[in-house]
Design an enzyme around this catalytic site. Structure first.
Site, PDB file in Angstrom:
ATOM      1  N   GLU A 175       8.966  11.677  53.134  1.00 51.45           N
ATOM      2  CA  GLU A 175       8.132  11.822  51.943  1.00 51.45           C
ATOM      3  C   GLU A 175       8.843  12.776  50.981  1.00 51.45           C
ATOM      4  O   GLU A 175       9.105  13.935  51.312  1.00 51.45           O
ATOM      5  CB  GLU A 175       6.760  12.386  52.339  1.00 51.45           C
ATOM      6  CG  GLU A 175       5.713  12.311  51.266  1.00 51.45           C
ATOM      7  CD  GLU A 175       5.315  10.881  50.869  1.00 51.45           C
ATOM      8  OE1 GLU A 175       4.773  10.733  49.767  1.00 51.45           O
ATOM      9  OE2 GLU A 175       5.531   9.922  51.645  1.00 51.45           O
ATOM     10  N   GLU A 205       9.675  11.585  40.920  1.00 47.96           N
ATOM     11  CA  GLU A 205      10.742  11.647  41.916  1.00 47.96           C
ATOM     12  C   GLU A 205      11.694  10.463  41.765  1.00 47.96           C
ATOM     13  O   GLU A 205      12.912  10.613  41.905  1.00 47.96           O
ATOM     14  CB  GLU A 205      10.122  11.683  43.314  1.00 47.96           C
ATOM     15  CG  GLU A 205       9.347  12.965  43.558  1.00 47.96           C
ATOM     16  CD  GLU A 205       7.988  12.810  44.231  1.00 47.96           C
ATOM     17  OE1 GLU A 205       7.133  13.696  44.009  1.00 47.96           O
ATOM     18  OE2 GLU A 205       7.772  11.823  44.953  1.00 47.96           O
ATOM     19  N   ASP A 358       0.405  11.927  49.648  1.00 44.19           N
ATOM     20  CA  ASP A 358       0.493  11.999  51.111  1.00 44.19           C
ATOM     21  C   ASP A 358      -0.494  11.030  51.764  1.00 44.19           C
ATOM     22  O   ASP A 358      -0.166  10.350  52.735  1.00 44.19           O
ATOM     23  CB  ASP A 358       0.207  13.430  51.584  1.00 44.19           C
ATOM     24  CG  ASP A 358       1.162  14.437  50.959  1.00 44.19           C
ATOM     25  OD1 ASP A 358       2.368  14.153  50.936  1.00 44.19           O
ATOM     26  OD2 ASP A 358       0.702  15.483  50.479  1.00 44.19           O
TER      27      ASP A 358
END
Length: 374
Positions: A175, A205, A358
């Site tokens: 992750e 990201e 998450d």
């Protein structure tokens, strides 16, 4: 905040950070939650009573008390004091000085040295033999930004060695999280990506990754509103083509779960994963329920903001897709890679946005079937 973008930064001044954390923690309305990507993913898995979770990371007394009973922490991972991450949440339309947030999000800052040094990685790998996992999830590489360059380089090589010590045949999911150091990001792409099986990331990201490793669309400085599906899909394709598993490359990477506020995409190298349509749908569902803190999707509290039509790529491989509400998950294929796109029912008044990525990744993995021949 002005762009409503999720971000996280290392706070380098230890004393000042501890002062802020102490004031925040003792504030009458302060809320303490499980923090850290790995712990949050572990908590999400542990909500399924038939799953057992092994969590390695610096676990202090408060965190230990908050963790689900199904989360087992090896004694070597326990420490006398908790690490704190401070979360600043804001709602859509909230103002700070001249800035007005276009939608709800959060900013995280921490002075977390033990996570930054990846202190628990060796403890983790040595615990796996006894635990016999079906899946390994790693996170926290972004926290190495607080370390010196030399330490980052040394630790990253050790991380890769540790991952290669994980028994063959166990899928490893990484992750990612918010970063600013291009050199570190590039090293992660070239060294860590080939060692893992699956990746989870968001639009910040993804763009930073392609800028750091000179991938497609790397001249784009930032997203303008909703990230363009064709651009996202081109970058995902490039990651799997250039850094993923193939006959000519010793890489294990075969799956990427991408999430942005209004849609998610799961991309997989054909022949390694099954049930990905359900997996991407489950991730989108949890985004809507968790942000609103409801058991099921409450249609009065969510909105559909995904693009109604889009190009699947900006190369010659692209085709135009129009969303069909009766079949919301769209599939397309490109050179041995399958793409699954789902719109998200976005919570209009989120209770909290932290940990959403998450939860999305955990849920997607929970519904994923990995082919054992890998």
């Amino acid at each position: 905040m002005g762009k409503g973008a999720a971000a996280e930064r290392f706070f380098s001044d230890k004393e000042t950070f501890h002062d802020i954390a102490q004031v925040a923690s003792e504030f009458p309305g302060a809320q303490h939650y499980v923090g850290g990507n790995a712990a949050l993913i572990g908590q999400k898995f542990a909500a399924n009573s038939d799953l057992k979770v092994l969590l390695c990371g610096p676990v202090g007394p408060k965190l230990h008390e908050l963790l689900d009973d199904n989360v087992f922490v090896p004694p070597e991972s326990l420490q006398e004091v908790d690490e704190f991450h401070l979360i600043l949440e804001y709602q859509s339309g909230e103002e700070w000085g001249q800035l007005k947030a276009p939608h709800a999000n959060r900013f995280i800052f921490s002075h977390d040295l033990s996570n930054g040094a990846m202190n628990m990685l060796e403890v983790f790998v040595s615990s796996l033999e006894e635990f016999q996992p079906d899946l390994v999830v790693l996170s926290g590489l972004h926290m190495m930004e607080g370390q010196s360059k030399e330490l980052q380089r040394k630790r990253l090589l050790e991380v890769v060695t540790s991952i290669s010590d994980i028994p063959t045949g166990i899928p490893v999911h990484l992750e990612l999280a918010s970063m600013t150091n291009r050199e570190l990001m590039s090293s992660i792409v070239h060294q860590v990506f080939p060692a893992v099986t699956s990746l989870g990331l968001n639009e910040q990201e993804l763009l930073f990754l392609t800028q750091s490793a000179s991938g497609p669309h790397s001249s784009l400085s930032s997203w303008n509103g909703v990230p363009d599906v064709g651009i996202v899909s081109d970058i995902l394709f490039w990651i799997l083509k250039e850094h993923g598993k193939s006959k000519s490359r010793a890489s294990d990477l075969t799956r990427i779960h991408f999430h942005t506020l209004v849609y998610h995409i799961l991309a997989t190298v054909d022949g390694h994963w099954a049930n990905q349509l359900a997996a991407v749908a489950a991730g989108a569902r949890v985004a809507g329920t968790q942000a609103c803190a409801t058991e099921t999707i409450d249609t009065s509290r969510v909105s559909l903001r995904a693009p109604r039509e889009f190009m699947t790529s900006h190369s010659e491989a692209g085709s135009r897709i129009v969303l069909n509400p009766n079949k919301p998950v769209v599939e397309w294929y490109r050179e041995g890679i399958s793409f699954y796109f789902t719109p998200v029912l976005v919570c209009k008044d989120p209770i909290r946005t932290v940990g959403l990525g998450d939860a999305i990744s955990a849920e997607g993995l929970f519904y994923s079937e990995v082919h054992s021949h890998y």
